[in-house]
Design a protein around this motif. Structure first.
Motif: not given
Ligand SMILES: Cc1cc2nc3c(=O)[nH]c(=O)nc-3n(C[C@H](O)[C@H](O)[C@H](O)COP(=O)(O)OP(=O)(O)OC[C@H]3O[C@@H](n4cnc5c(N)ncnc54)[C@H](O)[C@@H]3O)c2cc1C
Ligand SMILES: Nc1ncnc2c1ncn2[C@@H]1O[C@H](COP(=O)(O)O)[C@@H](O)[C@H]1O
Lengths: 396, 263
Positions: B1-7, B42-47
């Protein structure tokens, strides 16, 4: 790209340097320099009394054929089978705009097997036309179904302006409508007007409410805005005449990618913050979780909700869903009573739109008093029980 | 799974205000912070990475100094970072921002899930997430507080609404915008800090993204700010003093006079 200084008009007075939030302006001996830090926020343009600073023009890019667009639309929201009051407010505001522009005002009602009374209700609040779309897929809100049907209607009928409530529904699906139509969208407006050129002037708070900005959408159509609930005034026009038009949807419009599995309504009335007319909020000053009972008692008496500062949430005294502020809910009730909370800026940005703000705090220097319309310097443990007694007494 | 986070890097709003006397913007001490909602993202993705393994790429569109924000989240455990920076991006509204981000997501190629914050605290628009999803033609859910795996193709997300919560089934690839309940951001670790310090962060401009200068930045924006001003000052402030009994009486009649429902 950055703001442009007209050297002929510039007097090098230096006022602009101090207003730039990004420190992009340097005033030298003989000229004013704007660096790449410039974000084109326009702050300096407004302050320069010599009119020496301007912003480059916004894109005329994929603009719409403006003359083809006509009339004002309001997305009519309903909950539990009745028109949501934000739609009444929007119709009130939009009626004024429609009269000013001398155009028709329409309401768009999407749903399934809705009561006929809803359309009549929208007319009595100012709509000239109610576009009614009835389909099983619209019985429950999803972004795609609602947005794609609305986009289809807009493509066919071409309104010049579209307004929707800045509710959890409006703020969720309206951006999809704007992006699908390739037009601009302004969020959470608190003031609307029509400019001399006939454009929609959309005014909203920015930077957590410390600054107000007026925004226009010169080239995209429709001009779209979501509007903050409880700000605009509804009109009651019982004599107003209008018509209802049922609209068939274009075949094959539903994508059905998303499925609603479950809807769990909030049972706890005191947790319905965004809907509440009255919010009694508490902070660390309450000292102990049990003391929230004081606020709950008053909230129940006044049919209000209970809010909290992050301070109280972090102590674990109350659930995070009650938190008001930058990282919690933004609320604007008729009455916001802040009890034993200091009024940190991150809290204040979430509640400063409230009509009446009462602060109860024992520290006369607490920043909450800067935003309170009515300040009470007192120990909450003495004041609140006495005040609750008074409210009860008056009831009897 | 590849997750992108926009900050997004935003000015710390607590210091941005217009001086009531001079009507000028006070910029003293305006620092940049990472938009707090984006840290929840970011936290959601890291979890998800912790629980079931995933590659997390963070991206931001902003001026060159937005690189700091990327290094900060790298030090919290994010795998990779991309900076989208070009003079042509200046003055972007939410449409132009979404346009740029969508090109970057396409360039990454294999993204299954995108996390955005509910809103950025400078503009509070909450539009970029939904607009980005629309431009990528993927489904999305806003105001998400919990995300679970339903099966191989679907996610189960719990979202907060004005009247309660809703549980949606969302097929991937999808985008979600998250609220605080997604989880308190973890702190940077020493190991990741070291890595973040040395990380090479690619910078993509319009040419790398294959974008036209007319579609981005101010040129590609539809909305235009025409006036910025200080909110009207409240002129209706009173202070109630005296004994507790007197204060109670005064507040009660104040609320009664203002016709507050419930008194
Ligand atoms: C990124 C970020 C986001 C944040 N988001 C939010 C947010 O969304 N919402 C939010 O609220 N905060 C938020 N905060 C936190 C905020 O900065 C404050 O720390 C928090 O609001 C303080 O909570 P408080 O007012 O309850 O506590 P305190 O600041 O400790 O205030 C307690 C107050 O109670 C008063 N008091 C004590 N005893 C009594 C008594 N017996 N009678 C009367 N008064 C009494 C005191 O005088 C004091 O003013 C955020 C912070 C950051 C950094
Ligand atoms: N310049 C940007 N770069 C990367 N992500 C962004 C940017 N602007 C907005 N976002 C994302 O979109 C969310 C909503 O932003 P906004 O619509 O500006 O309130 C933010 O929480 C970010 O996740």
């Amino acid at each position: 790209m950055k703001a442009v200084v007209d050297v002929k008009k510039c007097t090098i007075c230096g006022v602009c340097e101090g207003v730039c939030p990004f420190a992009a302006i340097t005033v030298g001996e003989s000229s004013v320099e704007i660096s790449d830090e410039c974000t084109l926020c326009g702050m300096c343009v407004d302050t320069c009394e010599f009119g020496a600073i301007s912003l480059p023009e916004v894109g005329t890019g994929p603009g719409a054929d403006l003359a083809e667009y006509n009339g004002i639309w309001v997305f009519a929201e309903w909950r539990a089978g009745a028109v949501h009051r934000v739609s009444h407010e929007l119709l009130g505001a939009a009626r004024r705009l429609a009269d000013k522009k001398a155009v028709e005002l329409s309401a768009v009602l999407l749903g399934h097997q809705l009561d006929k009374g809803l359309a009549t209700d929208l007319i009595m609040h100012g709509a000239d036309i109610v576009y009614l779309v009835d389909h099983p897929q619209l019985g429950q809100f999803t972004n795609e179904a609602y947005a794609d049907v609305l986009v289809d209607l807009i493509r066919r009928k071409r309104p010049e302006i579209l307004l929707a409530g800045a509710t959890s529904i409006g703020r969720s699906f309206i951006p999809r409508v704007a992006a699908s139509l390739k037009t601009g969208l302004t969020a959470d407006c608190t003031e609307l007007d029509i400019s001399e050129e006939g454009l929609l002037l959309q005014t909203r708070p920015a930077f957590g409410g410390n600054v107000m900005a007026t925004i226009v959408c010169p080239h995209g159509r429709p001009q779209m805005a979501t509007v903050r609930p409880k700000v605009m005034k509804p009109l009651k026009l019982s004599e107003h005449q209008g018509r209802v038009e049922s609209v068939e949807i274009t075949e094959g419009i539903f994508r059905n990618r998303v499925q609603v599995l479950e809807i769990i309504p909030e049972q706890d009335q005191t947790a319905k913050l965004t809907e509440a007319d009255i919010i009694i909020s508490g902070g660390r000053g309450l000292g102990r979780p049990e003391n929230f009972a004081i606020l709950e008692e008053l909230a129940q008496l006044m049919k209000g909700a209970v809010g909290a500062s992050r301070g109280a949430v972090e102590e674990g005294w109350i659930a995070p869903s009650h938190q008001v502020g930058q990282t919690g809910r933004t609320v604007a009730p008729t009455l916001y009573m802040a009890v034993g909370l200091s009024g940190a800026i991150q809290h204040v940005v979430g509640m400063q739109g409230s009509k009446i703000i009462v602060a109860v705090n024992k520290d006369p220097h607490a920043p909450i008093f800067d935003v309170a319309t009515c300040g009470v310097v007192a120990d909450l443990f003495e004041f609140m029980p006495a005040f609750i007694r008074k409210v009860k007494q008056e009831r009897e | 799974m590849h997750i992108a986070v926009c900050i997004k890097q935003v000015p710390d709003t607590k210091n941005v205000r217009i001086d009531p006397d001079t009507h000028t913007l006070v910029r003293q001490g305006v620092e940049s912070i990472i938009n707090p909602f984006d840290l929840f993202a970011v936290e959601g993705a890291l979890k998800i990475k912790d629980e079931s393994g995933a590659r997390v790429t963070v991206m931001t569109m902003g001026p060159p100094q937005a690189e700091e924000a990327l290094r900060e989240v790298l030090s919290r455990g994010v795998d990779e970072a991309v900076l989208l920076s070009d003079r042509a991006f200046a003055g972007s509204d939410t449409w132009a921002t979404s346009m740029t981000l969508s090109a970057a997501i396409r360039k990454l190629g294999d993204v299954d899930l995108i996390f955005c914050g509910k809103q950025a605290i400078d503009g509070d628009t909450a539009q970029v997430g939904p607009e980005l999803a629309t431009l990528l033609d993927i489904p999305y859910a806003t105001f998400v507080k919990k995300i679970e795996k339903l099966d191989d193709q679907n996610l189960k997300v719990t979202r907060q609404t004005d009247d309660g919560v809703e549980v949606w089934k969302l097929p991937t690839p999808a985008l979600i915008t998250v609220i605080k309940e997604m989880g308190e951001p973890r702190l940077p670790s020493l190991r990741h800090k070291m890595r973040a310090k040395k990380a090479q962060i690619p910078v993509w401009g319009i040419a790398d993204l294959g974008l036209d200068a007319n579609d981005v930045g101010l040129c590609g924006s539809f909305t235009q700010v025409v006036r910025v001003f200080s909110p009207p000052r409240r002129s209706d402030q009173i202070l109630i003093t005296g004994s507790i009994e007197e204060q109670v009486e005064q507040l009660f009649s104040y609320l009664k006079e203002a016709k507050v429902p419930g008194v």
